[in-house]
Design an enzyme around this catalytic site. Structure first.
Site, short mmCIF file in Angstrom:
data_model
loop_
_atom_site.label_atom_id
_atom_site.label_comp_id
_atom_site.label_asym_id
_atom_site.label_seq_id
_atom_site.Cartn_x
_atom_site.Cartn_y
_atom_site.Cartn_z
N ASP A 163 4.70 -16.62 1.90
CA ASP A 163 5.68 -15.87 2.68
C ASP A 163 6.29 -16.72 3.80
OD1 ASP A 163 7.01 -13.57 3.72
OD2 ASP A 163 5.34 -13.19 5.09
N GLU A 415 -5.95 -16.52 1.64
CA GLU A 415 -5.83 -15.40 0.71
C GLU A 415 -5.81 -15.79 -0.75
OE1 GLU A 415 -2.65 -12.77 1.86
OE2 GLU A 415 -3.75 -12.07 3.60
N ASN A 468 -7.75 -11.17 6.62
CA ASN A 468 -6.42 -10.69 7.00
C ASN A 468 -6.33 -9.23 6.58
OD1 ASN A 468 -5.95 -13.38 7.55
ND2 ASN A 468 -4.61 -13.73 5.79
N TYR A 470 -4.02 -5.44 6.92
CA TYR A 470 -2.74 -4.82 7.32
C TYR A 470 -2.79 -3.30 7.21
CZ TYR A 470 -0.79 -9.42 7.90
OH TYR A 470 -0.54 -10.68 8.37
N GLU A 506 -5.69 -12.31 10.53
CA GLU A 506 -4.33 -11.75 10.57
C GLU A 506 -4.42 -10.24 10.72
OE1 GLU A 506 -1.63 -12.78 7.37
OE2 GLU A 506 -2.29 -14.87 7.39
N LYS A 570 6.87 -10.41 12.28
CA LYS A 570 5.59 -10.01 12.88
C LYS A 570 5.25 -10.83 14.12
CE LYS A 570 3.67 -8.08 8.67
NZ LYS A 570 4.63 -8.68 7.72
C1 GCB Z 1 -0.38 -12.34 4.79
C2 GCB Z 1 -0.16 -13.80 4.65
C3 GCB Z 1 0.96 -14.31 5.54
C4 GCB Z 1 2.12 -13.33 5.52
C5 GCB Z 1 1.63 -12.01 6.06
C6 GCB Z 1 2.74 -10.95 6.07
O1 GCB Z 1 -1.39 -11.80 4.44
O2 GCB Z 1 -1.32 -14.54 4.87
O3 GCB Z 1 1.36 -15.57 5.07
O4 GCB Z 1 3.22 -13.80 6.25
O5 GCB Z 1 0.59 -11.53 5.26
O6 GCB Z 1 3.43 -10.81 7.07
O7 GCB Z 1 2.91 -10.29 5.05
#
Ligand code: GCB
Length: 594
Positions: A163, A415, A468, A470, A506, A570
């Site tokens: 990304d 990841e 990581n 989210y 993350e 982000k």
């Molecule tokens: C992740 C990745 C990172 C992305 C991030 C995102 O898990 O490690 O490279 O930029 O999510 O913002 O989706």
């Protein structure tokens, strides 16, 4: 590999500046041997810089393949009789270099240095033509991986599994430097603390040594000699050492001399921080004290220069780290410029040093969005050949960064697929290679959500858990109560199944700077700040959590995607480093500033 250094016996010449530049649109330059003459239709390109954003030309921005750099270089006339070395701090993702007609260097991997002894091909006081072809293609055999697709109109398009924008070019300094023919090729220094005394175990590789002998002096920050030894390896002991500590980067200097009959033939002065790093149960110890990581995953990403190193921007980023109260960062998702590690050494900022192995997981972007292959590890995708390239990337990273006190942990990948047996088979030899290369530091990798505490096949090889997550963004978007529950349940499980420290490498949410809502909807600055606050409550309830690295320090460029609005947002700072609300939220937590 030692960085070029100037002293009474070594000289350096930076080749940074404006070079001739040509995009090899037809891919014919190697066959036509473009290095033999001045490249035709050359434009001009700054070094260091990514080439993509400098010229206002989509064909350059999106070029997939070779680009050529060329310039005249003058060898200083005082270098007669010296060994002359050409060094590239980084050429992304691979390069071949010619001195005049002679092919002198070739390197795979976009973020580690390479060099060539060009003494035999140049003359002091005379110029030579330096030509470099840099290739930016990502394939199943590169780290990071990708695939190149040929479109119906014949243009080539890069598919990638990560990304961030695939910036390329001569990203870091290019050097010419001189040493004596007999010279110090490498130094390794490992520090320890024994009975309160500082211990520096050093070893030096010396080339063409002849009858030369080696002397090592350890100087304190005032230049006073505090320990001395002779021989290509030895142990230096310091009573009452000033330790290198987070927030206080005290540095000694290990001065290694190659002597012949008392005369200094070569010298290298290596900055050394005396400190220890150890994992004990669920604690991460620096100098025997529990350390809690506060900081970010970052990127080397700026407007115009892309991933090109820039001293002013770097120093500013460190100033912002200090303003916000961060004590650490991860070099997501590739090794950063050595200047960055030098600066971190001096400021006492702790670094998790990561390879460029990102995107080894086709379950994420690959299968879901690109309709591409879904089997991560196979002969056609991530294969034994990729694994060899990955292993070399690990070894080159350790070789470059082993002497930096700021580096406390190696991250072998971001990841990757680790919920399968194939993942385990792939990673086991890589962990062994990392531990062989550096027995002194903990090793880990960054886990993604497909591999859970009970199903991850690779965590047991690692010293720490780096994850990581989210929740509240990709999972349960907009619902912070659900995010809190999900996060707490998962972190508690990691803590109970694995007796290892957990660093959340993350967490975060996109926020469009200037977008404010009363309700705190996703994409608003309010939501980003509130999401971080939610995570912090959970972190504070779980003892095994020893670190919080927000994703990301700053907004950054990505490839095109319906999930990205002019890049990834982000960042808690914008791409031009202005704080969003989240930055103030972090400052309150990390500095206790209200
Ligand atoms: C992740 C990745 C990172 C992305 C991030 C995102 O898990 O490690 O490279 O930029 O999510 O913002 O989706």
């Amino acid at each position: 590999m030692l960085r070029p250094q100037e002293n009474m016996v070594r000289e350096t010449k930076r080749l940074d500046g404006i070079w001739a530049f040509a995009v090899d649109t037809q891919g014919v330059g190697r066959a036509e041997e473009w290095w033999r003459t001045e490249v035709a239709e050359a434009r001009r390109m700054p070094v260091p810089s990514s080439f993509n954003d400098v010229l206002v030309d989509p064909a350059v921005h999106d070029h997939v393949g070779d680009v050529w750099y060329q310039r005249q270089v003058f060898v200083p006339r005082g270098w007669a009789g010296q060994r002359v070395v050409l060094r590239f701090d980084a050429a992304t993702h691979r390069a071949v270099a010619w001195v005049g007609e002679v092919r002198v260097a070739e390197h795979e991997g976009g973020y580690t240095p390479f060099e060539a002894d060009i003494t035999a091909f140049v003359r002091a006081g005379e110029p030579f033509r330096l030509s470099v072809v840099v290739n930016n293609e990502l394939t199943w055999q590169s780290i990071p991986p990708g695939t190149v697709e040929v479109m119906p109109n014949g243009t080539r398009r890069q598919r990638q599994y990560h990304d961030f924008f695939n910036y390329a070019g001569l990203h870091r300094a290019v050097w010419l430097y001189s040493t004596s023919i007999a010279h110090i090729d490498d130094i390794t220094a490992v520090t320890d603390i024994e009975d309160g005394n500082g211990v520096v175990r050093y070893s030096a590789d010396v080339e063409e040594r002849g009858s030369g002998s080696v002397r090592a002096l350890l100087r304190d920050a005032d230049g006073m000699v505090v320990a001395e030894a002779t021989g290509t390896s030895g142990v230096l002991r310091v009573s009452n050492p000033e330790l290198w500590q987070p927030g206080r980067g005290y540095l000694y200097e290990l001065e290694v001399d190659l002597l012949d009959d008392g005369a200094v033939i070569d010298r290298y002065a290596l900055p050394i921080g005396i400190r220890t790093v150890r994992v004990d149960g669920a604690q991460f110890l620096i100098n025997g004290e529990p350390f809690y990581f506060r900081g970010f995953g970052k990127h080397e990403d700026l407007n115009v220069r892309g991933r090109g190193h820039d001293d002013a921007a770097m120093v500013h980023d460190f100033a912002l780290l200090s303003w916000v109260g961060a004590n650490s960062f991860r070099t997501s998702h590739y090794p950063y410029a050595e200047e960055v590690l030098d600066h971190a050494d001096r400021l006492g900022i702790v670094v998790i040093d990561e390879t460029a192995a990102v995107g080894l997981n086709l379950g994420v972007g690959g299968g879901m969005f690109l309709g591409g292959p879904k089997t991560t590890f196979s002969e056609e995708t991530i294969s034994a050949e990729t694994q060899q390239v990955h292993r070399r990337a690990i070894e080159e990273l350790v070789d470059r960064d082993k002497n930096h006190p700021c580096v406390v942990l190696w991250s072998l990948a971001n990841e990757p697929e680790t919920h399968t047996d194939d993942g385990r088979v792939y990673f086991e030899p890589l962990f062994s290679a990392a531990r062989r290369a550096d027995p002194s530091r903990p090793v880990g990798f960054v886990n993604m959500m497909f591999a859970l505490p009970d199903t991850c096949t690779v965590t047991e090889l690692a010293d720490v858990v780096m994850i990581n997550r989210y929740f509240g963004w990709y999972v349960e978007p907009g619902d912070l109560d659900a995010a809190e529950r999900g996060l707490e349940a998962e972190l508690s499980r990691w803590a109970s199944v694995h007796n290892k420290p957990i660093i959340v490498t993350e967490y975060g949410a996109d926020a469009l700077a200037g977008l404010h809502t009363v309700e705190g909807n996703p994409w608003s600055e309010e939501y980003q700040a509130a999401l971080l606050g939610t995570y912090h409550k959970v972190f504070d309830r779980i003892d095994a959590v020893v670190g919080e690295h927000v994703w990301n320090f700053a907004d950054f460029a990505t490839g095109p995607s319906f999930m990205r609005v002019d890049g990834n947002k982000k960042g808690v700072f914008t791409r031009d480093r202005r704080p969003k609300m989240a930055a103030h939220e972090l400052r309150r937590r990390w500095h206790g500033v209200s």
